[in-house]
Design a protein around this motif. Structure first.
Motif, mmCIF file in Angstrom:
data_model
loop_
_atom_site.group_PDB
_atom_site.id
_atom_site.type_symbol
_atom_site.label_atom_id
_atom_site.label_comp_id
_atom_site.label_asym_id
_atom_site.label_seq_id
_atom_site.Cartn_x
_atom_site.Cartn_y
_atom_site.Cartn_z
ATOM 1 N N HIS A 2 43.554 48.930 40.070
ATOM 2 C CA HIS A 2 42.301 48.858 40.834
ATOM 3 C C HIS A 2 41.347 47.907 40.118
ATOM 4 N N GLN A 4 37.672 45.952 40.373
ATOM 5 C CA GLN A 4 36.384 45.903 41.061
ATOM 6 C C GLN A 4 35.736 44.545 40.836
ATOM 7 N N THR A 30 47.898 45.675 43.884
ATOM 8 C CA THR A 30 46.522 45.658 43.377
ATOM 9 C C THR A 30 45.536 46.001 44.482
ATOM 10 N N THR A 31 44.676 46.965 44.208
ATOM 11 C CA THR A 31 43.576 47.303 45.108
ATOM 12 C C THR A 31 42.317 46.565 44.647
ATOM 13 N N THR A 33 38.250 46.185 45.138
ATOM 14 C CA THR A 33 36.980 46.672 45.661
ATOM 15 C C THR A 33 35.916 45.629 45.350
ATOM 16 N N ASN A 67 35.118 55.928 39.182
ATOM 17 C CA ASN A 67 36.135 55.771 40.224
ATOM 18 C C ASN A 67 37.475 55.280 39.682
ATOM 19 N N VAL A 69 38.319 52.608 37.826
ATOM 20 C CA VAL A 69 38.592 51.175 37.915
ATOM 21 C C VAL A 69 39.350 50.716 36.663
#
Length: 247
Positions: A2, A4, A30-31, A33, A67, A69
């Motif tokens: 994750h 950000q 990969t996420t 945000t 969260n 990250v």
């Protein structure tokens, strides 16, 4: 994984553009945000705006820590609040200018930067000196395009950037160009085709570096100056940022 992306200005449309560009380049696992502070300048084009935006960057990192990250990218070419952000987390924190300089130096012996306004050239020159890349950069050029014009009048802005890149190619004896603004995140491929040179853009470069650091299990060192902030109270509007004494 994750990651950000923090757009330090408060223009949500630019945040969305940055996030979309990052998702196109990120690995399948990969996420991404993308976020921006609630308060601060709508664009960052000088030292004062960078100073104000650094507090917003810190807020976004603290939110990310809740969260889970894995890595952060500061998506402004001045890298505002970079070292402060690194104090707040063990996760890697990458500034897009620093990432772009590293990537450009790996594919060329010399590069030039094409940024937005002339006043920001000095900020980029300071970063080149600080990061140890001054000898790799031939020139910092300004297309004289205000940051918000990248959103409001994108076609005219990209044409002006291409013209400046072509001047760099003709005059600077370089092998690559670095784009000097997070708002240019979605322009890299088009500009590279038009100019005929490798073009490095910091948001996408930083995403790939973040993936590499997380994949290698490398985190921000907590030995020395990047250790977590010492416990102490803050006052006034920043009281919530104070670090409680664990004892």
């Amino acid at each position: 994984m994750h990651i950000q992306l923090i757009n330090p200005n408060t223009t949500s449309g630019m945040t969305a553009t940055i996030g979309d560009a990052a998702r196109r380049i990120a690995a399948s696992g990969t996420t991404i945000t993308a976020s921006n502070p609630d308060s601060g300048p709508v664009s960052i084009e000088g030292h004062f705006e960078e100073a104000v935006s650094a507090v917003g960057v810190a807020h976004e990192v603290l939110k990310g820590e809740k969260n889970g990250v894995d890595a952060y990218v500061i998506a402004c070419f001045g890298d505002p609040g970079l070292l402060a952000a690194r104090e707040l987390t063990r996760a890697p924190v990458i500034g897009i200018a620093e990432a772009a300089f590293h990537m450009a130096s790996l594919i060329s012996t010399r590069f030039s930067i094409v940024t937005t306004l002339g006043r920001t050239c000095i900020i980029a020159e300071h970063l080149l000196q600080s990061y140890g890349f001054a000898q790799h950069c031939r020139r910092v050029r300004a297309a004289e395009v205000p940051v918000l014009e990248l959103e409001k009048n994108a076609d005219a802005a990209v044409q002006r950037i291409i013209e400046e890149c072509l001047q760099a190619k003709a005059q600077d004896s370089i092998g690559a160009i670095v784009l000097g603004c997070g708002g240019m995140a979605d322009m890299r491929e088009h500009i590279s085709r038009e100019v005929g040179l490798p073009v490095v853009e910091g948001v996408t470069a930083a995403v790939k570096l973040a993936e590499a650091l997380v994949g290698l299990g490398l985190q921000t060192s907590k030995f020395g100056d990047l250790d977590f902030p010492r416990p102490k109270p803050f006052t006034g509007q920043y009281a919530h940022l104070g670090v409680p004494d664990p004892t």
